[in-house]
Scaffold this active site. Structure first.
Site, PDB file in Angstrom:
ATOM      1  N   LYS A  22       0.846  -1.206   0.000  1.00  0.00           N
ATOM      2  CA  LYS A  22       0.000   0.000   0.000  1.00  0.00           C
ATOM      3  C   LYS A  22       0.878   1.251   0.000  1.00  0.00           C
ATOM      4  O   LYS A  22       0.663   2.174  -0.779  1.00  0.00           O
ATOM      5  CB  LYS A  22      -0.881  -0.003   1.239  1.00  0.00           C
ATOM      6  CG  LYS A  22      -1.534   1.344   1.545  1.00  0.00           C
ATOM      7  CD  LYS A  22      -2.434   1.306   2.760  1.00  0.00           C
ATOM      8  CE  LYS A  22      -1.736   1.587   4.042  1.00  0.00           C
ATOM      9  NZ  LYS A  22      -1.509   2.977   4.402  1.00  0.00           N
ATOM     10  N   ASN A  23       1.889   1.269   0.885  1.00  0.00           N
ATOM     11  CA  ASN A  23       2.663   2.497   1.087  1.00  0.00           C
ATOM     12  C   ASN A  23       3.696   2.763   0.004  1.00  0.00           C
ATOM     13  O   ASN A  23       4.406   3.756   0.058  1.00  0.00           O
ATOM     14  CB  ASN A  23       3.314   2.494   2.480  1.00  0.00           C
ATOM     15  CG  ASN A  23       2.249   2.633   3.556  1.00  0.00           C
ATOM     16  OD1 ASN A  23       1.093   2.956   3.263  1.00  0.00           O
ATOM     17  ND2 ASN A  23       2.608   2.363   4.799  1.00  0.00           N
ATOM     18  N   CYS A 116      -5.027  12.304  12.440  1.00  0.00           N
ATOM     19  CA  CYS A 116      -5.778  11.040  12.399  1.00  0.00           C
ATOM     20  C   CYS A 116      -5.653  10.436  13.803  1.00  0.00           C
ATOM     21  O   CYS A 116      -5.041  11.013  14.698  1.00  0.00           O
ATOM     22  CB  CYS A 116      -5.202  10.114  11.333  1.00  0.00           C
ATOM     23  SG  CYS A 116      -3.634   9.415  11.821  1.00  0.00           S
ATOM     24  N   ARG A 121       0.004  14.350  12.891  1.00  0.00           N
ATOM     25  CA  ARG A 121       0.533  14.164  11.537  1.00  0.00           C
ATOM     26  C   ARG A 121       0.794  15.481  10.798  1.00  0.00           C
ATOM     27  O   ARG A 121       0.227  15.751   9.758  1.00  0.00           O
ATOM     28  CB  ARG A 121      -0.398  13.282  10.712  1.00  0.00           C
ATOM     29  CG  ARG A 121      -0.899  12.024  11.371  1.00  0.00           C
ATOM     30  CD  ARG A 121       0.127  10.924  11.492  1.00  0.00           C
ATOM     31  NE  ARG A 121       0.539  10.337  10.250  1.00  0.00           N
ATOM     32  CZ  ARG A 121      -0.058   9.306   9.655  1.00  0.00           C
ATOM     33  NH1 ARG A 121      -1.131   8.789  10.180  1.00  0.00           N
ATOM     34  NH2 ARG A 121       0.400   8.821   8.518  1.00  0.00           N
ATOM     35  N   ASP A 306       4.642   0.230  11.988  1.00  0.00           N
ATOM     36  CA  ASP A 306       3.417  -0.382  11.432  1.00  0.00           C
ATOM     37  C   ASP A 306       3.271  -1.847  11.825  1.00  0.00           C
ATOM     38  O   ASP A 306       2.244  -2.455  11.531  1.00  0.00           O
ATOM     39  CB  ASP A 306       3.389  -0.262   9.901  1.00  0.00           C
ATOM     40  CG  ASP A 306       3.199   1.182   9.484  1.00  0.00           C
ATOM     41  OD1 ASP A 306       3.364   1.468   8.279  1.00  0.00           O
ATOM     42  OD2 ASP A 306       2.906   2.023  10.348  1.00  0.00           O
ATOM     43  N   ILE A 328       7.578   6.739  16.927  1.00  0.00           N
ATOM     44  CA  ILE A 328       7.241   7.425  15.672  1.00  0.00           C
ATOM     45  C   ILE A 328       5.973   8.256  15.803  1.00  0.00           C
ATOM     46  O   ILE A 328       5.919   9.406  15.390  1.00  0.00           O
ATOM     47  CB  ILE A 328       7.101   6.404  14.510  1.00  0.00           C
ATOM     48  CG1 ILE A 328       8.369   5.550  14.388  1.00  0.00           C
ATOM     49  CG2 ILE A 328       6.762   7.122  13.210  1.00  0.00           C
ATOM     50  CD1 ILE A 328       9.614   6.311  13.982  1.00  0.00           C
ATOM     51  N   ARG A 398      -8.597  -0.528   4.608  1.00  0.00           N
ATOM     52  CA  ARG A 398      -7.706   0.479   4.033  1.00  0.00           C
ATOM     53  C   ARG A 398      -6.363  -0.132   3.632  1.00  0.00           C
ATOM     54  O   ARG A 398      -5.703   0.351   2.735  1.00  0.00           O
ATOM     55  CB  ARG A 398      -7.449   1.601   5.046  1.00  0.00           C
ATOM     56  CG  ARG A 398      -8.706   2.329   5.466  1.00  0.00           C
ATOM     57  CD  ARG A 398      -8.368   3.585   6.201  1.00  0.00           C
ATOM     58  NE  ARG A 398      -7.416   4.366   5.419  1.00  0.00           N
ATOM     59  CZ  ARG A 398      -6.864   5.490   5.870  1.00  0.00           C
ATOM     60  NH1 ARG A 398      -7.170   5.942   7.057  1.00  0.00           N
ATOM     61  NH2 ARG A 398      -6.018   6.162   5.128  1.00  0.00           N
TER      62      ARG A 398
HETATM   63  C1  EPZ Z   1       4.143   6.881   6.376  1.00  0.00           C
HETATM   64  O1  EPZ Z   1       3.396   7.898   7.025  1.00  0.00           O
HETATM   65  C2  EPZ Z   1       3.199   5.683   6.260  1.00  0.00           C
HETATM   66  N1  EPZ Z   1       2.038   6.030   5.438  1.00  0.00           N
HETATM   67  C3  EPZ Z   1       2.739   5.235   7.646  1.00  0.00           C
HETATM   68  O2  EPZ Z   1       1.940   4.070   7.482  1.00  0.00           O
HETATM   69  C4  EPZ Z   1       3.983   4.862   8.465  1.00  0.00           C
HETATM   70  O3  EPZ Z   1       3.583   4.495   9.768  1.00  0.00           O
HETATM   71  C5  EPZ Z   1       4.925   6.073   8.527  1.00  0.00           C
HETATM   72  O4  EPZ Z   1       5.267   6.487   7.169  1.00  0.00           O
HETATM   73  C6  EPZ Z   1       6.219   5.762   9.271  1.00  0.00           C
HETATM   74  O5  EPZ Z   1       6.856   4.679   8.685  1.00  0.00           O
HETATM   75  C7  EPZ Z   1       2.175   6.021   4.089  1.00  0.00           C
HETATM   76  O6  EPZ Z   1       3.239   5.731   3.551  1.00  0.00           O
HETATM   77  C8  EPZ Z   1       0.956   6.362   3.285  1.00  0.00           C
HETATM   78  P1  EPZ Z   1       6.283  10.293   8.496  1.00  0.00           P
HETATM   79  P2  EPZ Z   1       3.971   9.427   7.033  1.00  0.00           P
HETATM   80  O7  EPZ Z   1       6.163  11.523   7.684  1.00  0.00           O
HETATM   81  O8  EPZ Z   1       4.597   9.726   5.736  1.00  0.00           O
HETATM   82  C9  EPZ Z   1       6.230  13.426  12.088  1.00  0.00           C
HETATM   83  C10 EPZ Z   1       0.082   2.677   7.793  1.00  0.00           C
HETATM   84  O9  EPZ Z   1      -0.427   2.123   8.771  1.00  0.00           O
HETATM   85  N2  EPZ Z   1       6.266  14.444  11.016  1.00  0.00           N
HETATM   86  O10 EPZ Z   1       7.541   9.499   8.454  1.00  0.00           O
HETATM   87  O11 EPZ Z   1       2.894  10.307   7.540  1.00  0.00           O
HETATM   88  C11 EPZ Z   1       4.862  12.740  12.128  1.00  0.00           C
HETATM   89  O12 EPZ Z   1       3.970  13.483  12.933  1.00  0.00           O
HETATM   90  C12 EPZ Z   1       0.557   4.113   7.891  1.00  0.00           C
HETATM   91  O13 EPZ Z   1       0.236   2.129   6.663  1.00  0.00           O
HETATM   92  C13 EPZ Z   1       6.388  15.784  11.363  1.00  0.00           C
HETATM   93  O14 EPZ Z   1       6.459  16.132  12.543  1.00  0.00           O
HETATM   94  O15 EPZ Z   1       5.103   9.269   8.160  1.00  0.00           O
HETATM   95  C14 EPZ Z   1       5.154  11.401  12.738  1.00  0.00           C
HETATM   96  O16 EPZ Z   1       5.167  11.521  14.151  1.00  0.00           O
HETATM   97  C15 EPZ Z   1       0.359   4.687   9.293  1.00  0.00           C
HETATM   98  N3  EPZ Z   1       6.387  16.724  10.390  1.00  0.00           N
HETATM   99  C16 EPZ Z   1       6.568  11.093  12.235  1.00  0.00           C
HETATM  100  O17 EPZ Z   1       7.118  12.340  11.777  1.00  0.00           O
HETATM  101  C17 EPZ Z   1       6.290  16.397   9.048  1.00  0.00           C
HETATM  102  O18 EPZ Z   1       6.316  17.294   8.184  1.00  0.00           O
HETATM  103  C18 EPZ Z   1       6.564  10.098  11.085  1.00  0.00           C
HETATM  104  O19 EPZ Z   1       5.899  10.685  10.004  1.00  0.00           O
HETATM  105  C19 EPZ Z   1       6.167  15.021   8.707  1.00  0.00           C
HETATM  106  C20 EPZ Z   1       6.166  14.063   9.708  1.00  0.00           C
END
Ligand code: EPZ
Length: 418
Positions: A22-23, A116, A121, A306, A328, A398
């Protein structure tokens, strides 16, 4: 609202073919906005989030066809560059339209994704990086308004290796003027898969999978075709299901090295797991009591957040006290209370949890709160004695393609009820 009903206590035995990731499919679908022509993608999982992404692409003016895990996306010379709230709010990943639209058309109006269940996020790291590349960004009335005649390559340092942030900048940089260097980039396999498709479209990228990625901007890219990598999180979920139900499963069509840190932890519990070329074989049938372990979630190649909920479910069967640290997301223990309803002995604060075992889980009605929590409850229900009903199962849809059929084919008793 649909719910899933599980008769637990039956061992899962046999082979399961893992679907596409998915990701990886989500960012790759949005990367098609960068290039005119017909994009052909295979091994695309049939998920609510995928169907939703196709709706967003259509709203932007693309033509899409999706059947038998194959997607075709026809992108024209011009597209809408406005991703409305009522679409974006249903799927956060739609923020990944921002980089491609801004880079190719010089402007984009994308709704802020909003938070969410597992955290608020933010996307500050995405926006700061685009500003460094010359974009004018204004956030007002719930939208990101971005414009820039042509983005300029820049040196971007991410204070946190954000997956989505790396993906947005990687895509935007492919059409920027000059070189972009991303330092402290996310290293997830899904980033590498996205990068490989961008290269297939004619992008010039080096360092995929490492912390420093270099991109030389091009004038334009061309539509191409790509096979999406296997979903490492679905694979890990079935490893836990085999061990929890004391069955023997061969998990096929995967890239085992994408699960290295998870496999190490599974071995540390004393479970029997065999690593093949493109498969994992897990034999839970002779698993005596598992040993407790400490789990610390971290960016790839660390233990994946995840798979934290699924691992917690497994550790309810370990003999002793296990510790889990979630680094995370700020609110990713909502499955704890639901597992306690099934008889688990778990106590949790915001960032850490303690799991005492072994517990004999007993079936009960439970509530899914987010995608991976719902998977951990399904796996727990498969191991629990008696009937477990998982409510709000739309969360599961999802991220898992046909999970009920896959479980039934392995001998599990699971059905969906309105
Ligand atoms: C991706 O989310 C995945 N989703 C998530 O999978 C996965 O858990 C996550 O990466 C970590 O591996 C998709 O790929 C669609 P991040 P993403 O940006 O991109 C903070 C699932 O279950 N952050 O690495 O949103 C954020 O708040 C989903 O399949 C900032 O502070 O992850 C979080 O605490 C859930 N500012 C941490 O970083 C920003 O601008 C990780 O976020 C961006 C992120």
């Amino acid at each position: 609202m649909d719910k899933i009903v599980i008769e637990g206590g039956k061992p899962l035995n046999g082979d399961v073919k893992i679907s596409g990731a998915k990701n990886s499919a989500l960012p790759i679908l949005f990367s098609t906005l960068l290039a005119e022509g017909e994009h052909k993608l295979s091994n695309v999982p049939n998920l609510a989030d995928i169907n939703f992404s196709l709706k967003i692409l259509e709203a932007l003016g693309a033509k899409t066809v999706f059947s038998n895990n194959e997607v075709s996306v026809e992108i024209g010379k011009t597209l809408e560059t406005y991703a409305p709230y009522d679409l974006v709010r249903k799927m956060r990943a739609s923020i990944l339209t921002l980089g491609p639209l801004l880079s190719r058309f010089g402007n984009a109006k994308v709704s802020l994704p909003g938070g969410c269940a597992i955290g608020n996020r933010p996307i500050d790291l995405h926006l700061d990086a685009l500003k460094k590349m010359g974009a004018e960004i204004e956030v007002s009335e719930g939208y990101v308004h971005a414009k820039c005649k042509r983005l300029k390559g820049a040196k971007i340092f991410f204070e946190f290796p954000t997956v989505g942030g790396t993906e947005n900048i990687l895509m935007a940089a492919t059409l920027a003027e000059g070189e972009t260097v991303i330092e402290n980039a996310a290293r997830e396999p899904e980033i590498e898969d996205l990068g490989n498709y961008l290269i297939a479209m004619g992008a010039e990228i080096s360092g995929l999978g490492a912390s420093t990625i270099k991109i030389q901007g091009r004038e334009s890219l061309k539509a191409s075709n790509h096979k999406v990598i296997a979903d490492r999180i679905e694979a890990g979920t079935f490893v836990v299901a085999a061990l929890m139900t004391k069955g023997k499963i061969e998990i096929q069509n995967i890239v085992p090295k994408h699960l290295s840190s998870f496999i190490e932890k599974i071995k540390e519990t004393g479970a029997v797991i065999e690593v093949g070329e493109s498969s994992l074989t897990v034999d839970g049938s002779n698993t005596k009591n598992l040993s407790p372990v400490k789990i610390v979630t971290a960016p790839y190649p660390g233990f994946p957040t995840d798979l934290q909920a699924q691992m917690m479910t497994l550790l309810t069967h370990a003999k002793g006290t296990s510790y889990i640290e979630e680094n995370i997301f700020e609110n990713r223990f909502m499955h704890v209370q639901e597992l306690v309803r099934l008889g688990a002995d778990i106590s949790a604060s915001t960032k850490s949890a303690r799991v005492n075992g072994p517990s004999n889980l007993k079936g009960a009605p439970v509530m899914a709160t987010d995608l991976r929590a719902s998977a951990s409850l399904v796996v727990a229900g498969l191991a629990a004695q008696g009937t477990t009903t998982v409510n709000r199962v739309y969360h599961l849809d999802r991220g898992y393609d046909n999970i009920e059929e896959k479980i039934r084919d392995l001998g599990g008793k699971i059905s969906r009820e309105k």
